[in-house]
Write a protein that holds these residues in place. Structure first.
Motif, PDB file in Angstrom:
ATOM      1  N   HIS A 147       0.931  -1.282  -0.191  1.00  0.00           N
ATOM      2  CA  HIS A 147       0.127  -0.079   0.065  1.00  0.00           C
ATOM      3  C   HIS A 147       0.825   1.276  -0.015  1.00  0.00           C
ATOM      4  N   GLU A 149       0.183   5.142   0.345  1.00  0.00           N
ATOM      5  CA  GLU A 149      -0.919   5.834   0.833  1.00  0.00           C
ATOM      6  C   GLU A 149      -0.245   7.447   0.939  1.00  0.00           C
ATOM      7  N   THR A 218      -5.080   2.026  -8.735  1.00  0.00           N
ATOM      8  CA  THR A 218      -4.896   3.601  -8.169  1.00  0.00           C
ATOM      9  C   THR A 218      -6.460   4.061  -7.662  1.00  0.00           C
ATOM     10  N   THR A 221      -7.513  10.329  -4.215  1.00  0.00           N
ATOM     11  CA  THR A 221      -7.992  10.886  -2.935  1.00  0.00           C
ATOM     12  C   THR A 221      -7.681  12.421  -2.878  1.00  0.00           C
ATOM     13  N   LYS A 226      -3.551   7.214  -4.412  1.00  0.00           N
ATOM     14  CA  LYS A 226      -3.105   6.046  -3.394  1.00  0.00           C
ATOM     15  C   LYS A 226      -3.043   4.691  -4.343  1.00  0.00           C
TER      16      LYS A 226
END
Length: 479
Positions: A147, A149, A218, A221, A226
């Protein structure tokens, strides 16, 4: 250059057997942008409404791809040219400039390692090194998902290991967009599109000659994009029932069902519960030269020699039901469907199971008993289920207590931990917890035999053998 074009209306370039014809209009546009082309050592070769084919000397030249995608608003498809070929073309484009006198730009191989931490210059090399470092670390830790982020101050990295997310060292926010662009370029996605979700796939060969298969997703955000990478290590895997965690009686039930000439076997559970490994283990056990085995998968996670594996492609309408219709014309003995998702697929799977084929598939249900009601919800009649269903296996994965830490001290959180052990929270590896629903038909009467009333009852037996503990069972199955 004009006289050159007066003799030919277009320039043809052959690259690995593929011909690119630079039209006169594109060549003239390149002349107008020659300073930009020299700066990035790149040459547009072809374009249409949506795509620009860009000649570069290294796939590591991410800056060129990003720049031309931004300038044109198109997806850039990189085309690899030799340095000599590229410079020769640029010299024809701008003969007054000595292209050979330009300082060569060296781009790092994607397989390079041992990167210095926190490098933040404006070349592609630190991005390549940093991603390589992440991938190598993921391989070492047996990560299932990576991940990336976006946060207000950094790009947070988390690894999912044994079903649990673990925080890794964050990455500087200044590198965030370039890292994500690099990943999107590898997956052949539109690096200029940041407002919509995208999905792609690429492969990575490590320095240890292991090939990792990445599925990239993908998500836009408000802090940026992300990215989640699903990691699959594509190498031969030793698959055996004894390593799955089944009891001897469960192994016997499974192999007895697999030995039948026709019928339906279902493996149920949520995403990440190990259903695929159970099916692959079953296929490996069935696999021999006298059996014709076909699979429809989304995606193909493990390649099995001797088995014909097909991958669905929703974009062109190649779904499970369409593949299954084709399979039935291919004279199969055994069919594996990655998942029964809809009424049409369910009906065809039951029909195949009733007409001389052994069918293996998965359903998303919480336990074994729920599989029957789920089939009924999909429009399957009870008598069809009775005549086809052989076995339902419900399963979960629980983390195993680390054998090394189990013999050492207990840390402040109450979990056993050795400071010199590479386990996480006192656990290392996972094992399956299973519930079997066996279907028998005797004297025209269907009987359902279930070995454990609940998955929790099955899981509690793992505590007696010191494979796991109550805290882990509660985490996976609830209290």
């Amino acid at each position: 250059m004009t006289s050159y074009l007066s003799e030919m209306n277009q320039i043809a370039i052959d690259i690995n057997g593929i011909s690119f014809e630079i039209t006169e209009n594109l060549w003239q546009k390149n002349q107008q942008q020659y300073e930009l082309l020299l700066r990035y050592l790149a040459l547009p070769l072809k374009e249409d409404e949506f795509t620009l084919w860009l000649g570069i000397e290294s796939f590591a030249n991410l800056s060129a791809c990003e720049t031309f995608s931004f300038l044109t608003g198109k997806i850039v498809e990189p085309v690899l040219l030799s340095s000599q070929h590229l410079k020769s073309l640029l010299k024809k484009l701008t003969p007054k400039l000595a292209v050979e006198d330009l300082q060569d730009i060296e781009y790092a191989s994607f397989d390079s390692i041992n990167v210095e931490e926190n490098i933040e210059d404006h070349t592609d090399e630190p991005i390549i090194h940093l991603l390589n470092q992440i991938f190598e670390s993921a391989l070492k830790k047996k990560v299932s998902d990576i991940h990336l982020e976006p946060q207000k101050t950094c790009l947070q990295v988390r690894f999912r290991v044994d079903g649990v997310l673990q925080i890794q060292k964050p990455i500087s926010l200044s590198l965030s967009k370039r890292i994500i662009s690099r990943l999107k370029l590898l997956a052949k996605l539109d690096i200029s599109e940041t407002r919509l979700p995208q999905d792609g796939r690429f492969y990575f060969k490590t320095t240890f000659s292991d090939t990792l298969d990445f599925r990239l997703s993908t998500l836009p955000t408000y802090l940026g994009e992300k990215v989640v990478l699903r990691v699959q290590q594509n190498k031969p895997t030793q698959l055996s029932f004894s390593e799955l965690g089944m009891t001897e009686k469960q192994q016997e039930y499974f192999q007895q069902a697999l030995s039948q000439p026709q019928g339906l076997i279902l493996v149920t559970g949520p995403t990440g519960s190990g259903k695929s490994i159970s099916l692959y283990t079953a296929l490996e056990w069935l696999n021999n030269e006298s059996k014709h085995i076909l699979t429809a998968e989304d995606p193909i996670e493990i390649e099995l020699q001797g088995i014909i594996q097909s991958q669905i492609n929703a974009k062109i309408g190649l779904d499970f039901s369409r593949l299954l219709r084709t399979f039935l014309r291919q004279d199969p003995d055994i069919i594996m469907l990655g998942e029964i998702r809809d009424e049409e697929t369910a009906e065809m799977a039951l029909r195949a199971a009733q007409t001389g084929h052994l069918v293996l598939s998965t359903l998303h249900t919480n336990d074994a008993q729920s599989a029957i009601s789920r089939l009924q919800q999909l429009g399957i009649k009870q008598h069809e289920i009775d005549n086809s269903l052989l076995l339902v296996v419900a399963q979960r994965l629980v983390r195993k207590i680390c054998l090394r830490c189990n013999k050492n001290f207990i840390n402040k959180s109450g979990q056993k931990k050795d400071n010199f052990c590479d386990c996480y929270q006192g656990y290392k590896g996972r094992i399956g917890v299973y519930q079997f629903l066996n279907v028998t038909n005797e004297n025209h009467k269907t009987e359902l035999q279930i070995d454990y009333a609940t998955l929790r009852e099955s899981a509690l037996e793992k505590i007696a053998t010191q494979l796991t503990d109550l805290a882990e069972i509660n985490r996976v199955l609830g209290t």
